[in-house]
Scaffold this motif. Structure first.
Motif, PDB file in Angstrom:
ATOM      1  N   UNK A  37       0.677  -1.114  -0.047  1.00 48.14           N
ATOM      2  CA  UNK A  37       0.029  -0.122  -0.190  1.00 48.14           C
ATOM      3  C   UNK A  37       0.828   1.366  -0.106  1.00 48.14           C
ATOM      4  N   UNK A  38       1.965   1.249   0.958  1.00 48.60           N
ATOM      5  CA  UNK A  38       2.683   2.527   0.863  1.00 48.60           C
ATOM      6  C   UNK A  38       3.468   2.460  -0.617  1.00 48.60           C
ATOM      7  N   UNK A  39       3.931   1.154  -0.959  1.00 48.34           N
ATOM      8  CA  UNK A  39       4.660   1.501  -2.295  1.00 48.34           C
ATOM      9  C   UNK A  39       3.599   1.931  -3.368  1.00 48.34           C
ATOM     10  N   UNK A  40       2.493   1.520  -3.455  1.00 49.71           N
ATOM     11  CA  UNK A  40       1.548   2.077  -4.482  1.00 49.71           C
ATOM     12  C   UNK A  40       1.105   3.389  -4.209  1.00 49.71           C
ATOM     13  N   UNK A  41       1.316   4.007  -3.154  1.00 57.34           N
ATOM     14  CA  UNK A  41       1.058   5.491  -3.099  1.00 57.34           C
ATOM     15  C   UNK A  41       2.264   6.401  -3.242  1.00 57.34           C
ATOM     16  N   UNK A  42       3.325   5.715  -2.733  1.00 57.65           N
ATOM     17  CA  UNK A  42       4.719   6.714  -3.046  1.00 57.65           C
ATOM     18  C   UNK A  42       5.285   6.593  -4.348  1.00 57.65           C
ATOM     19  N   UNK A  43       5.509   5.097  -4.704  1.00 49.77           N
ATOM     20  CA  UNK A  43       6.650   4.909  -5.723  1.00 49.77           C
ATOM     21  C   UNK A  43       6.190   5.915  -7.085  1.00 49.77           C
ATOM     22  N   UNK A  44       4.866   6.196  -7.489  1.00 55.40           N
ATOM     23  CA  UNK A  44       4.521   6.949  -8.536  1.00 55.40           C
ATOM     24  C   UNK A  44       4.860   8.400  -8.251  1.00 55.40           C
ATOM     25  N   UNK A  45       4.795   8.931  -7.150  1.00 59.56           N
ATOM     26  CA  UNK A  45       5.329  10.403  -6.818  1.00 59.56           C
ATOM     27  C   UNK A  45       6.942  10.361  -6.704  1.00 59.56           C
ATOM     28  N   UNK A  46       7.337   9.338  -6.134  1.00 60.87           N
ATOM     29  CA  UNK A  46       8.831   9.338  -6.110  1.00 60.87           C
ATOM     30  C   UNK A  46       9.307   9.289  -7.595  1.00 60.87           C
ATOM     31  N   UNK A  47       8.732   8.799  -8.391  1.00 57.40           N
ATOM     32  CA  UNK A  47       9.278   8.626  -9.892  1.00 57.40           C
ATOM     33  C   UNK A  47       9.322   9.960 -10.443  1.00 57.40           C
ATOM     34  N   UNK A  48       8.252  10.791 -10.242  1.00 61.50           N
ATOM     35  CA  UNK A  48       8.148  12.047 -10.752  1.00 61.50           C
ATOM     36  C   UNK A  48       9.539  12.764 -10.074  1.00 61.50           C
ATOM     37  N   UNK A  49       9.338  12.783  -8.698  1.00 60.16           N
ATOM     38  CA  UNK A  49      10.662  13.501  -7.938  1.00 60.16           C
ATOM     39  C   UNK A  49      12.125  13.161  -8.624  1.00 60.16           C
ATOM     40  N   UNK A  50      12.112  11.795  -8.722  1.00 57.20           N
ATOM     41  CA  UNK A  50      13.501  11.316  -9.296  1.00 57.20           C
ATOM     42  C   UNK A  50      13.720  11.807 -10.790  1.00 57.20           C
ATOM     43  N   UNK A  51      12.729  11.944 -11.659  1.00 56.94           N
ATOM     44  CA  UNK A  51      13.012  12.141 -13.046  1.00 56.94           C
ATOM     45  C   UNK A  51      13.019  13.720 -13.094  1.00 56.94           C
ATOM     46  N   UNK A  52      12.273  14.462 -12.403  1.00 54.46           N
ATOM     47  CA  UNK A  52      12.509  15.992 -12.578  1.00 54.46           C
ATOM     48  C   UNK A  52      14.065  16.338 -11.838  1.00 54.46           C
ATOM     49  N   UNK A  53      14.461  15.471 -11.051  1.00 54.46           N
ATOM     50  CA  UNK A  53      15.885  15.954 -10.678  1.00 54.46           C
ATOM     51  C   UNK A  53      17.100  15.344 -11.502  1.00 54.46           C
ATOM     52  N   UNK A  54      16.582  14.955 -12.821  1.00 58.96           N
ATOM     53  CA  UNK A  54      17.546  14.579 -13.776  1.00 58.96           C
ATOM     54  C   UNK A  54      17.832  13.458 -14.107  1.00 58.96           C
ATOM     55  N   UNK A  55      17.208  12.321 -13.154  1.00 57.17           N
ATOM     56  CA  UNK A  55      17.476  10.766 -13.462  1.00 57.17           C
ATOM     57  C   UNK A  55      16.853  10.214 -14.604  1.00 57.17           C
ATOM     58  N   UNK A  56      17.262   9.253 -15.311  1.00 56.63           N
ATOM     59  CA  UNK A  56      16.678   8.552 -16.312  1.00 56.63           C
ATOM     60  C   UNK A  56      15.581   7.789 -15.811  1.00 56.63           C
ATOM     61  N   UNK A  57      14.816   7.315 -16.533  1.00 58.32           N
ATOM     62  CA  UNK A  57      13.630   6.187 -16.027  1.00 58.32           C
ATOM     63  C   UNK A  57      14.031   5.203 -15.366  1.00 58.32           C
ATOM     64  N   UNK A  58      15.140   4.453 -15.975  1.00 55.41           N
ATOM     65  CA  UNK A  58      15.918   3.331 -15.261  1.00 55.41           C
ATOM     66  C   UNK A  58      16.414   3.832 -13.787  1.00 55.41           C
ATOM     67  N   UNK A  59      16.908   4.880 -13.686  1.00 61.62           N
ATOM     68  CA  UNK A  59      17.926   5.100 -12.680  1.00 61.62           C
ATOM     69  C   UNK A  59      16.714   5.402 -11.559  1.00 61.62           C
TER      70      UNK A  59
END
Ligand SMILES: [Zn+2]
Lengths: 197, 218
Positions: A37-59
Motif C-alpha cells: 500500500x505504501x509502495x503504491x502510494x509513494x512510488x509513482x510520486x517518487x518517480x516524478x521526483x527523481x525524473x524531475x531531478x534529472x534521473x533517467x527512467x531506469x535510474x
C-alpha cells in the motif's frame, strides 16, 4: 489514532494520518500488504521526483527501490510524533538523490545522522496529530501561492537547483531569487496558520 | 543564546538538498547548536514531504514491487541500535565540522593571510564556485573593509566579532550578499574563530545543461 476525512477531490488517496498509521504498522509487523500500500502510494510520486531531478527512467526506478529498501529496514524507527510518513520518506529519497548526484554533500545527509539527530530534542516533539495535519494543510495552501513564488520553491525541491542556479535560469539577480523565496515561505507560513481543515 | 539565525531561504535550500556543499556544512553546524532552527528545519522538511505527497504521479514498471519484495525478503533485520550516532567530538566543535577536521581547533595548521588574520581552507570538495574556510581573527584586529561578489555566510565557533550589522557570538550566523560592505572586528580578548563560506558568481558555460533543461516544465 484519529483519522481525518479525505479532501473530497482525492477519494482513493489515503490521508496523511492514514499513511503515517500504515508506516507505523509496517514497523511493527512487516506486513507485505501494508508495504505494498505504501509502495503504491509513494512510488509513482517518487518517480516524478527523481525524473524531475534529472534521473533517467531506469535510474529513477532504481532509486525508488533503494528508497523502499530503507523504508523496510527502518520502519520500526518511524515515529509519527517527529514527522509524517511523507516527510520521513521524502528525507530518505532526498538523501539517496544527493548520494547519487551530489557526492560532495553526501556526508552531511546521512540517513543514520538524520534519524539519530531526530532523537536528540525530545522537547521539540509534537504530537502525531499535529504532524499529519501539517501535511494536509500544506497540500491545501500550496496552490494558493503566486506562480512566481511557487516556481522558485519548486525549482529547489524538484531540480536540486541552488539559489545561484535559479538566478541564472530565471535571469534574475541572486538577491531577487532569495527575497522571492523568503516571501514565498513567509506567505506559506501565514497561509498555514489561517487554513481550516 | 543565539541571536542571528538562518534565513528561511537557506533552510529551504538545505531541506531540499540544493544548498552548495560548504554552505550545507555551515548550516549543519548551526543546526547542532540551535534548537530553534532545528525545529524550523523540521517545518521545511514537512513542507517538502507534503509537496512529495501532492506531486503528480508517473507509473513505475509493473514488476517493480515484486522485484522489491524479492530484494527485501533476503535481508537480515538490522537492529535499531546500529543507527545510533558515534561518540561526540571535542567540546565546542560541531560534529559536522569534526568529521571534516578530525581534530579540535588547537591542532589546525593556520596560514597567515594578513596581520591579525589567519585562515585554513577546509579539505572538503566544495560545490562549483564555492570556498569553505576557517578564519581566526586576533583580538581587536580590524578586517579591511570589503564587499562580496557573490554571497558570504559566516558562523562564529569561538569568541565573537562585531561589524556595522551587529554583534556575533558563538553559534550566530551572518549572511552577507553583494550589497554588504563590512569591517568585522574580533571584539573580545579571545581569538575569534569562524567558519566562512563564499559563493562566487558561477560561470554557467556548459554547466550541467542536461540537468537544467527541464527547469521550465514544472
Ligand atoms: Zn538558529
Amino acid at each position: 489514532m484519529q483519522l481525518q476525512n479525505n479532501d473530497g477531490d482525492s477519494e482513493n488517496c489515503p490521508t496523511s494520518a492514514e499513511l503515517s498509521a500504515l508506516l507505523q504498522t509496517l514497523g511493527k509487523d512487516r506486513s507485505r500488504e501494508i508495504f505494498r500500500e505504501l509502495f503504491e502510494f509513494f512510488a509513482p510520486r517518487l518517480k516524478t521526483y527523481f525524473l524531475k531531478g534529472g534521473a533517467t527512467s531506469e535510474l529513477s526506478e532504481e532509486l525508488i527501490q533503494e528508497t523502499f529498501v530503507i523504508v523496510w529496514r527502518k520502519a520500526e524507527m518511524f515515529d509519527s510524533r517527529k514527522a509524517s510518513a511523507s516527510t520521513w520518506i521524502y528525507t530518505i529519497a532526498r538523501n539517496l538523490r544527493i548520494d547519487r548526484f551530489r557526492k560532495e554533500r553526501r556526508y552531511l545527509y546521512k540517513d543514520d545522522q538524520f534519524f539519530a539527530n531526530e532523537m536528540v530534542e525530545e522537547e521539540t516533539q509534537l504530537d502525531d496529530h499535529h504532524q499529519t495535519q501539517l501535511s494536509e494543510r500544506v497540500k491545501k495552501v500550496l496552490p494558493l501561492l503566486p506562480a512566481e513564488q511557487s516556481t522558485i520553491i519548486k525549482l529547489a525541491f524538484y531540480e536540486d537547483a541552488s539559489h545561484s542556479k535559479i538566478a541564472q535560469q530565471l535571469e534574475l539577480p541572486l538577491g531577487t531569487v532569495k527575497s522571492r523565496m523568503r516571501l514565498a515561505l513567509a506567505r506559506l507560513r501565514k497561509l498555514l496558520e489561517g487554513v481550516d481543515l | 543564546m543565539i541571536n542571528h539565525h538562518l534565513s528561511d531561504e537557506i533552510l529551504w535550500a538545505y531541506a531540499t538538498g540544493s544548498l552548495p556543499a560548504g554552505h550545507a556544512l555551515l548550516v549543519s553546524c548551526h543546526l547542532e547548536l540551535c534548537s530553534d532552527c532545528k525545529s524550523r528545519l523540521g517545518e521545511a522538511e514537512a513542507l517538502a514531504g507534503a509537496m512529495l505527497q501532492s506531486t503528480e504521479q508517473q507509473k513505475p514498471s509493473d514488476d517493480m514491487f515484486d522485484l522489491l519484495m524479492a530484494r527485501v525478503e533476503q535481508e537480515a533485520p538490522v537492529p535499531a541500535a546500529a543507527f545510533l550516532n558515534e561518540p561526540k567530538p571535542e567540546k565546542g566543535v560541531p560534529t559536522a565540522l569534526w568529521d571534516v577536521l578530525g581534530h579540535g581547533y588547537d591542532a589546525i595548521k593556520w596560514k597567515m593571510v594578513g596581520p591579525g588574520i589567519r585562515q585554513f581552507i577546509l579539505p572538503i570538495k566544495p560545490s562549483e564556485g564555492e570556498c569553505a574556510r576557517l578564519l581566526k581573527l586576533s583580538p581587536g584586529f580590524v578586517t579591511p573593509e570589503h564587499s562580496h561578489h557573490g554571497s558570504e555566510m559566516t558562523l562564529v565557533l569561538q569568541g565573537s566579532f562585531s561589524d556595522e550589522t551587529g554583534r556575533y557570538k558563538i553559534g550566530d550566523v551572518q549572511e552577507a550578499d553583494e550589497h554588504v560592505h563590512h569591517q568585522p572586528v574580533a571584539d573580545t580578548e579571545e581569538d575569534c574563530i569562524c567558519l566562512a563560506v563564499t559563493d562566487a558568481p558561477l560561470d554557467f558555460k556548459g554547466f550541467l545543461p542536461k540537468l537544467l533543461q527541464p527547469l521550465f516544465r514544472i
